[in-house]
Scaffold this motif. Structure first.
Motif, PDB file in Angstrom:
ATOM      1  N   VAL A   1      -4.725   4.074  -1.932  1.00 58.12           N
ATOM      2  CA  VAL A   1      -4.845   2.633  -1.712  1.00 58.12           C
ATOM      3  C   VAL A   1      -5.705   2.389  -0.475  1.00 58.12           C
ATOM      4  CG1 VAL A   1      -3.591   0.466  -1.447  1.00 58.12           C
ATOM      5  CG2 VAL A   1      -2.510   2.386  -2.636  1.00 58.12           C
ATOM      6  N   ARG A   2      -6.580   1.393  -0.584  1.00 54.60           N
ATOM      7  CA  ARG A   2      -7.473   1.084   0.531  1.00 54.60           C
ATOM      8  C   ARG A   2      -7.633  -0.426   0.654  1.00 54.60           C
ATOM      9  NH1 ARG A   2     -13.592   3.588   1.180  1.00 54.60           N
ATOM     10  NH2 ARG A   2     -14.030   2.795   3.291  1.00 54.60           N
ATOM     11  N   HIS A   3      -7.484  -0.954   1.878  1.00 55.25           N
ATOM     12  CA  HIS A   3      -7.616  -2.381   2.154  1.00 55.25           C
ATOM     13  C   HIS A   3      -8.445  -2.594   3.414  1.00 55.25           C
ATOM     14  CE1 HIS A   3      -4.715  -3.594  -0.807  1.00 55.25           C
ATOM     15  NE2 HIS A   3      -3.679  -3.071  -0.189  1.00 55.25           N
TER      16      HIS A   3
ATOM     17  N   ARG B   1       2.616   1.711  -3.461  1.00 56.60           N
ATOM     18  CA  ARG B   1       1.667   2.187  -4.483  1.00 56.60           C
ATOM     19  C   ARG B   1       1.286   3.642  -4.237  1.00 56.60           C
ATOM     20  NH1 ARG B   1      -2.916  -2.206  -4.093  1.00 56.60           N
ATOM     21  NH2 ARG B   1      -4.026  -0.688  -5.403  1.00 56.60           N
ATOM     22  N   ALA B   2       1.080   4.022  -2.958  1.00 58.49           N
ATOM     23  CA  ALA B   2       0.749   5.415  -2.629  1.00 58.49           C
ATOM     24  C   ALA B   2       1.905   6.339  -2.981  1.00 58.49           C
ATOM     25  CB  ALA B   2       0.381   5.539  -1.159  1.00 58.49           C
TER      26      ALA B   2
ATOM     27  N   ALA C   1       0.838  -1.208   0.000  1.00 59.10           N
ATOM     28  CA  ALA C   1       0.000   0.000   0.000  1.00 59.10           C
ATOM     29  C   ALA C   1       0.868   1.252   0.000  1.00 59.10           C
ATOM     30  CB  ALA C   1      -0.933  -0.006   1.210  1.00 59.10           C
TER      31      ALA C   1
ATOM     32  N   SER D   1      -6.154   2.759   4.789  1.00 59.33           N
ATOM     33  CA  SER D   1      -5.893   3.473   3.535  1.00 59.33           C
ATOM     34  C   SER D   1      -4.605   4.262   3.662  1.00 59.33           C
ATOM     35  CB  SER D   1      -7.054   4.420   3.193  1.00 59.33           C
ATOM     36  OG  SER D   1      -7.157   5.456   4.159  1.00 59.33           O
TER      37      SER D   1
ATOM     38  N   GLU E   1      -0.924   6.751  -5.992  1.00 56.73           N
ATOM     39  CA  GLU E   1      -2.204   6.036  -5.972  1.00 56.73           C
ATOM     40  C   GLU E   1      -2.821   6.074  -4.579  1.00 56.73           C
ATOM     41  OE1 GLU E   1      -3.868   1.470  -6.829  1.00 56.73           O
ATOM     42  OE2 GLU E   1      -1.785   2.025  -7.275  1.00 56.73           O
TER      43      GLU E   1
END
Length: 591
Positions: free
Chosen positions: A326-328, A319-320, A316, A344, A324
């Motif tokens: 990102v949320r999980h 990617r951020a 995450a 996130s 981006e």
């Protein structure tokens, strides 16, 4: 990094709003001692300088009402000693040369990387430190020309007996006392309310140790915060100070938001290094700030639930860092329990799109997840129940229906009609129960359905055999459509119309019309007794011998699945049901 003060007030002038926010955040992140205020133009920048609390000006070259060099000239006219840094991606060596000739303190080129803000913060601190030291040297030498020179800070000079020997205009404004009441008098006698405060102790300690001191303290008698630079000399003390009350209040507000949120919140470098974590996150993990700050986020105790948790957290962040969001849904480890969090990572970028900071957040959804799991278990049980009903009840029901047909061929008995009625009722109950168990939870795609066409189709089905029943419409119904799942809307209307015929009799009159918020169905039957109005939507409730008791429950479930509300209204004679829809769901169509 560090200068002579714990906090340096910076005025950043830039006409681009996005760039202003990025530079402000990046500078305050690069150095704890920087507090940044902003201005969008030369005019507003000069106006803010009149507050006397600015230690350094930083400016972009291109401004909405001129250039950074024009701002520099305006600053130099009023504040010749104030540090000024030109921070820009525009221009060339000619502009740099012109800026230096005009008296710019530093010239820093933007390079698009995160390190540029560290460089800029260093230059700001260096120039402010050097400027303060020069002023200190001039003032403490008691050079009359230096004392009379305009000083941006509020300034106070004391002799060895604590008598005030000089106080400038800005200081008099802070004290709210005329100069003649200060000069020659003891500071502690003039302001006796200061003798039991930290300021009294700091002044005496600076004089005793002959060491400069920088303090930020709250002065309770005036309800104000001050930042002071105390410099000992052979002749006494000199003090430069700012009123930083508003800055402190802003800091407290920002800290309160950060600390008092129920979410886990932090700040990360783009490489995943933790810069800050709020109390909610620290308390959950049983951690101190020193346990996590400076570490990679995925190495902190929260993410040691499993290897999968660590890898997903790291993914995450990476990617951020590439821009981006990102949320999980992520399991994490607390001090005394595990939790499921809505996790996130949000990137913050500068005006060039470069990621300069990451904001990780986590909302504890453990209870919500457990409720969802419990609901799924309930749905599974309903599905199992529906399977039992479908198989174990329908088989004997089909056998009984077949036997009834054979019995009619062999004899003619009035009892056979009663058996057929009972079997039909069992079949209807079975259909309703299966629908509630399996299909009542969701709806399909929504389309624009002509309400009158849907009513006509439903009426044709349920009014078969009730020749005396009559259906009426209001004038607006023919030109009204509703956004709905066509099949589910049909079921809703069938159940309402069947309910009207079952309770109102075969000669009932049913009226369907529109309202400001939806539509209604009203009959002229006997109505619903006041004592039973609260029970009509309960599953299994019916006042008719032939009713299943599930019809209005199905109506309520379909309405709820659409986001509508069904209410028992006040009919003129019989029963009325109002369907309240979302305001965008019902609208007229021009033919």
């Amino acid at each position: 990094m560090g200068g002579l003060s714990d906090t340096i007030d910076v005025l950043y002038v830039d006409s681009e709003a996005d760039a202003t926010g990025t530079v402000t955040s990046a500078l305050e992140e690069a150095a704890d001692g920087l507090a940044v205020e902003t201005a969008p133009s030369i005019a507003e920048g000069v106006a803010q300088l009149s507050t006397g609390t600015v230690d350094c000006v930083v400016s972009e070259y291109e401004l909405v009402d001129g250039t950074g060099l024009e701002l520099l000239n305006a600053v130099r006219e009023e504040y010749p000693a104030l540090p000024f840094v030109l921070f820009t991606g525009d221009g060339d060596e000619a502009i740099a040369s012109e800026a230096i000739s005009a008296g710019v303190t530093e010239y820093v080129r933007k390079d698009g990387g995160a390190s540029q803000y560290v460089t800029l913060a260093n230059r700001i601190e260096e120039t402010v430190t050097a400027s303060t030291a020069r002023r200190f040297k001039r003032v403490t030498s008691h050079d009359p020309l230096a004392i009379l020179e305009r000083i941006d800070d509020a300034f106070l000079a004391l002799d060895d007996d604590w008598r005030v020997v000089y106080v400038n205009e800005r200081a008099r404004a802070v004290f709210g006392t005329p100069g003649e009441e200060l000069l020659g008098n003891s500071l502690w006698e003039t302001f006796d309310e200061a003798t039991d405060t930290p300021f009294y102790d700091h002044y005496r300690e600076a004089k005793a140790t002959n060491e400069p001191r920088t303090i930020e303290e709250y002065f309770e008698p005036w309800d104000r915060w001050y930042r002071e630079h105390i410099y000992p000399s052979e002749n006494g003390l000199t003090v430069l100070f700012h009123d930083i009350t508003e800055q402190k209040r802003r800091e407290r507000r920002y800290r309160a938001v950060f600390e008092n949120t129920y979410q886990f919140t932090g700040l990360l470098e783009p490489d995943g290094t933790l810069v800050e974590a709020n109390e909610t996150a620290l308390e959950f993990g049983g951690l101190e700030r020193a346990d996590v700050v400076g570490k990679k986020m995925w190495e902190a105790a929260w993410f040691q639930h499993s290897e999968d948790t660590r890898e997903r957290a790291r993914d995450a962040v990476e990617r951020a860092a590439n821009g981006e969001f990102v949320r999980h849904k992520l399991p994490v480890q607390g001090a005394d329990r595990e939790a499921i969090i809505d996790f996130s990572v949000r990137p913050l970028t500068d005006e060039r799109g470069t990621v300069t900071l990451l904001i990780p957040e986590g909302r504890d959804i453990t209870e919500l997840t457990e409720r969802e799991r419990a609901l799924q278990r309930q749905r599974d049980r309903l599905d199992e129940f529906a399977g039992v009903v479908s198989h174990d009840l329908r088989n004997p029901l089909n056998v009984a229906t077949g036997r009834l047909e054979l019995a009619r061929e062999e004899c003619d008995s009035e009892h056979l009609d009663g058996i057929e009625t009972a079997l039909d009722r069992i079949d209807r109950i079975t259909e309703d129960v299966l629908w509630l168990a399996r299909e009542g939870r969701d709806i399909g795609s929504r389309d624009a359905v002509r309400l009158r066409d849907a009513v006509d189709d439903a009426w044709e089905l349920v009014a078969d055999g009730a020749d005396g029943a009559e259906l009426r419409y209001d004038d607006e119904l023919a030109s009204t459509t509703i956004e709905a799942d066509d099949d589910r809307l049909q079921q809703l209307l069938e159940n309402l119309l069947r309910n009207a015929i079952d309770h109102g009799g075969e000669d009932v009159t049913v009226t369907v019309g529109t309202t400001d918020r939806g539509f209604y169905l009203e009959d002229d039957g006997p109505g619903i007794p006041e004592s039973r109005r609260e029970d009509v939507f309960a599953g299994g409730y019916s006042t008719s011998d032939d009713g299943t008791g599930f019809g209005l429950r199905i109506v309520e479930r379909i309405a709820d699945a659409h986001g509508w509300d069904v209410r028992l209204g006040d009919g003129s004679d019989g029963a009325r049901f109002d369907i309240l829809c979302d305001v965008d769901s019902v609208h007229s169509v021009r033919n």
